[in-house]
Scaffold this motif. Sequence first.
Motif, PDB file in Angstrom:
ATOM      1  N   HIS A  82       4.124 -52.908  17.937  1.00 34.42           N
ATOM      2  CA  HIS A  82       3.821 -53.561  19.537  1.00 34.42           C
ATOM      3  C   HIS A  82       3.520 -55.020  19.260  1.00 34.42           C
ATOM      4  O   HIS A  82       2.535 -55.469  18.816  1.00 34.42           O
ATOM      5  CB  HIS A  82       2.683 -52.928  19.939  1.00 34.42           C
ATOM      6  CG  HIS A  82       2.336 -53.133  21.396  1.00 34.42           C
ATOM      7  ND1 HIS A  82       1.188 -52.797  22.338  1.00 34.42           N
ATOM      8  CD2 HIS A  82       3.394 -53.900  22.446  1.00 34.42           C
ATOM      9  CE1 HIS A  82       1.457 -53.262  23.415  1.00 34.42           C
ATOM     10  NE2 HIS A  82       2.672 -53.850  23.577  1.00 34.42           N
ATOM     11  N   HIS A  92       3.333 -59.050  21.095  1.00 41.17           N
ATOM     12  CA  HIS A  92       3.416 -60.049  22.020  1.00 41.17           C
ATOM     13  C   HIS A  92       3.301 -61.247  21.367  1.00 41.17           C
ATOM     14  O   HIS A  92       2.956 -61.702  20.292  1.00 41.17           O
ATOM     15  CB  HIS A  92       2.055 -60.048  22.738  1.00 41.17           C
ATOM     16  CG  HIS A  92       2.098 -58.557  23.778  1.00 41.17           C
ATOM     17  ND1 HIS A  92       1.066 -58.545  24.944  1.00 41.17           N
ATOM     18  CD2 HIS A  92       2.783 -57.528  23.613  1.00 41.17           C
ATOM     19  CE1 HIS A  92       1.426 -57.577  25.382  1.00 41.17           C
ATOM     20  NE2 HIS A  92       2.271 -56.850  24.732  1.00 41.17           N
ATOM     21  N   HIS A 143       5.978 -59.560  25.979  1.00 42.58           N
ATOM     22  CA  HIS A 143       6.016 -58.448  25.161  1.00 42.58           C
ATOM     23  C   HIS A 143       7.401 -58.674  24.338  1.00 42.58           C
ATOM     24  O   HIS A 143       8.424 -58.701  25.167  1.00 42.58           O
ATOM     25  CB  HIS A 143       6.010 -57.005  26.073  1.00 42.58           C
ATOM     26  CG  HIS A 143       6.250 -55.881  25.235  1.00 42.58           C
ATOM     27  ND1 HIS A 143       5.329 -54.972  25.046  1.00 42.58           N
ATOM     28  CD2 HIS A 143       7.583 -55.598  24.776  1.00 42.58           C
ATOM     29  CE1 HIS A 143       5.896 -53.770  24.137  1.00 42.58           C
ATOM     30  NE2 HIS A 143       7.211 -54.088  24.105  1.00 42.58           N
ATOM     31  N   TYR A 169       9.834 -51.363  32.220  1.00 46.18           N
ATOM     32  CA  TYR A 169      10.112 -52.619  31.427  1.00 46.18           C
ATOM     33  C   TYR A 169      11.393 -53.258  31.980  1.00 46.18           C
ATOM     34  O   TYR A 169      12.526 -52.630  31.882  1.00 46.18           O
ATOM     35  CB  TYR A 169      10.124 -52.393  29.911  1.00 46.18           C
ATOM     36  CG  TYR A 169       8.895 -52.418  29.518  1.00 46.18           C
ATOM     37  CD1 TYR A 169       7.924 -53.297  29.309  1.00 46.18           C
ATOM     38  CD2 TYR A 169       8.329 -51.120  28.665  1.00 46.18           C
ATOM     39  CE1 TYR A 169       6.895 -53.194  28.463  1.00 46.18           C
ATOM     40  CE2 TYR A 169       7.247 -50.924  28.131  1.00 46.18           C
ATOM     41  CZ  TYR A 169       6.579 -51.876  27.986  1.00 46.18           C
ATOM     42  OH  TYR A 169       5.508 -51.833  27.322  1.00 46.18           O
TER      43      TYR A 169
HETATM   44 ZN    ZN Z   1       3.224 -54.854  25.274  1.00 47.93          ZN
END
Ligand code: ZN
Length: 139
Positions: free
Chosen positions: A89, A91, A105, A61
């Motif tokens: 999680h 977005h 993200h 990442y």
């Molecule tokens: Zn993600």
Amino acid sequence: MDYREVTTTAEYLGRFETGEDWRQQIESFAGEVDADAAWFMAMGAVQDAELWFYDQDDKEYYPVEFDEPLEVASCTGNISWLDGDRFAHTHAVLSREDGSTVAGHLNAGTTFAGELYLRVFDTELNREFDDVTELDLWL
Ligand code: ZN
């Protein structure tokens, strides 16, 4: 596709606190209502944001930081367990004054204002390291 059937056990509406981290607020709220698996949508605005882009070749990442006010035009995500903690999680599509957007993200963002819809399911989602993608995926 690995899947399971789920039933909604609860739905919540919440208002974000100004000045606190966007994603952490979702995680602490999920803890408050004992959500072991959930899906959420949210909208609002942040004062800054850190997006993470996952490089599929490097399997890393990479953070991208935006130190400016941004509208949370759209935000979606889910709650699961990761390394013993609830993980949201998250977005988001974030927009600027001229209507242009950045998206990805969302790791962090200082909340200006926001509204959350959270749907909790009768299951427990756990993430575990996946050798192929090197991501923590649902079991
Ligand atoms: Zn993600």
